[in-house]
Design a protein around this motif. Structure first.
Motif, PDB file in Angstrom:
ATOM      1  N   ILE A 150      13.874  73.808  29.067  1.00 54.02           N
ATOM      2  CA  ILE A 150      12.878  72.930  27.792  1.00 54.02           C
ATOM      3  C   ILE A 150      12.989  72.253  29.234  1.00 54.02           C
ATOM      4  O   ILE A 150      13.206  71.974  29.928  1.00 54.02           O
ATOM      5  N   GLN A 154      10.524  67.068  25.530  1.00 54.77           N
ATOM      6  CA  GLN A 154      11.498  67.677  24.550  1.00 54.77           C
ATOM      7  C   GLN A 154      13.050  67.690  25.722  1.00 54.77           C
ATOM      8  O   GLN A 154      13.750  67.546  24.677  1.00 54.77           O
ATOM      9  N   ARG A 155      12.909  67.561  27.290  1.00 50.73           N
ATOM     10  CA  ARG A 155      14.242  67.472  27.363  1.00 50.73           C
ATOM     11  C   ARG A 155      14.484  66.209  27.912  1.00 50.73           C
ATOM     12  O   ARG A 155      15.855  65.911  27.315  1.00 50.73           O
ATOM     13  N   GLU A 157      14.223  64.157  24.894  1.00 47.36           N
ATOM     14  CA  GLU A 157      14.908  63.881  23.478  1.00 47.36           C
ATOM     15  C   GLU A 157      16.227  64.642  23.792  1.00 47.36           C
ATOM     16  O   GLU A 157      17.294  64.231  22.956  1.00 47.36           O
ATOM     17  N   TYR A 158      16.113  66.268  24.321  1.00 45.60           N
ATOM     18  CA  TYR A 158      17.977  66.652  24.244  1.00 45.60           C
ATOM     19  C   TYR A 158      18.707  65.877  24.882  1.00 45.60           C
ATOM     20  O   TYR A 158      19.472  65.896  24.543  1.00 45.60           O
ATOM     21  N   TRP A 263      16.993  76.249  20.421  1.00 44.38           N
ATOM     22  CA  TRP A 263      15.407  75.025  20.811  1.00 44.38           C
ATOM     23  C   TRP A 263      14.086  76.275  20.099  1.00 44.38           C
ATOM     24  O   TRP A 263      12.792  75.480  19.560  1.00 44.38           O
ATOM     25  N   LYS A 266      13.124  75.458  16.365  1.00 50.08           N
ATOM     26  CA  LYS A 266      12.557  74.261  16.248  1.00 50.08           C
ATOM     27  C   LYS A 266      10.860  74.618  17.224  1.00 50.08           C
ATOM     28  O   LYS A 266      10.549  73.153  17.015  1.00 50.08           O
ATOM     29  N   ALA A 268      10.271  74.500  19.916  1.00 44.70           N
ATOM     30  CA  ALA A 268      10.367  74.685  21.414  1.00 44.70           C
ATOM     31  C   ALA A 268       9.783  75.805  22.325  1.00 44.70           C
ATOM     32  O   ALA A 268      10.252  76.656  21.896  1.00 44.70           O
TER      33      ALA A 268
END
Length: 282
Positions: A150, A154-155, A157-158, A263, A266, A268
């Motif tokens: 990702i 998003q990364r 957030e991860y 993901w 979600k 993503a």
């Protein structure tokens, strides 16, 4: 060994660090190449380098510069070279059990700017200028092999919510609020020409107010391909890393597939075009 050295260098950002180089001296950039024979480093730059032998297994090659006269280091893996400014110290690693590989790892410790304190937002902006300089030199962002492919926020957030040790996306510049949420030793990792490079930062613990100046130490970790893959097995198994690596890579791939499945649920977007750098021939 490493944590002590890092702590000592960080103190130099806020105080005076001793050095053999005279005040105001103009220092040429020190070229470093991965897998360089340590004998060549000592022959060409022995006036800068100290050797620390740690018994069987590992030797360290260190150098240190004063806060007032920082050095610079030029990373030279073929055509992908770039220069690191404001260098305060470095540490090269020789695996004595693999003498043909030469120096398999460097850690370079540097400030973002000169010795003065720096605003956190300015530090954020300057840090990403440095990362983009690495990108322009041809280095490709690397995604840890067990992490979902990702990108962008998003990364981030991860990493913030699930895996603080994972590499961030250098093509996504966080806001100041997001920057201040990142933990010490948050890192951005790249790959080029059978070498791996991670850039991480550490903030001075007492200067974390986002509205007041802070102090930062950057750590650039350059690894050879073999050294990178040695880290995939437990330290006690380092002598058997080639034997253990195929099963380890298979396990990491399965973990990535599970993470990407979660993901996707979600909503993503998975970067299907991303391909891991090749593993070494075993």
């Amino acid at each position: 060994m490493k944590s002590t050295f890092v702590s000592g260098i960080f103190i130099c950002l806020l105080s005076v660090c001793s050095s053999s180089h005279p005040e105001g001296a103009s220092l040429p950039s020190l070229p470093l190449s991965i897998n360089e024979p340590p004998e060549k480093l000592l022959r060409d730059h022995g006036n800068l380098i100290n050797v620390v032998k740690q018994g069987p297994g590992v030797n360290f090659y260190t150098a240190q510069w004063a806060q007032q006269t920082p050095g610079s280091v030029t990373i030279q893996p073929g055509k992908f070279q770039f220069t690191i400014p404001y260098v305060l110290g470095l540490q090269g690693v020789e695996e004595t059990r693999a003498p043909a590989e030469g120096l398999v790892q460097y850690e370079i410790f540097a400030a973002i700017t000169g010795p003065d304190l720096i605003g956190h937002d300015e530090a954020r902006q300057k840090f990403f200028v440095l990362l983009q300089g690495i990108r322009k030199a041809g280095w490709t962002p690397f995604i840890d092999r067990d992490d979902p492919r990702i990108r962008d926020r998003q990364r981030l957030e991860y990493v913030l919510k699930s895996s603080s040790a994972s590499s961030l996306d250098p093509d996504y510049e966080p806001t100041l609020a997001e920057w201040m949420q990142l933990e010490d030793l948050s890192r951005w990792t790249f790959y080029a020409d059978h070498a791996y490079l991670s850039v991480a930062f550490k903030r001075e613990a007492s200067l974390r107010d986002p509205d007041k100046p802070g102090a930062y130490l950057l750590t650039y970790t350059l690894m050879s391909e073999n050294q990178h893959f040695r880290t995939y097995v437990a330290p006690k198994d380092r002598d058997r890393w080639k034997e253990l690596l195929p099963a380890t890579l298979k396990e990491l791939q399965a973990q990535r597939q599970q993470a990407e499945k979660a993901w996707r649920l979600k909503g993503a977007s998975i970067d299907e075009g991303y391909v891991d750098p090749p593993a070494p021939r075993l």
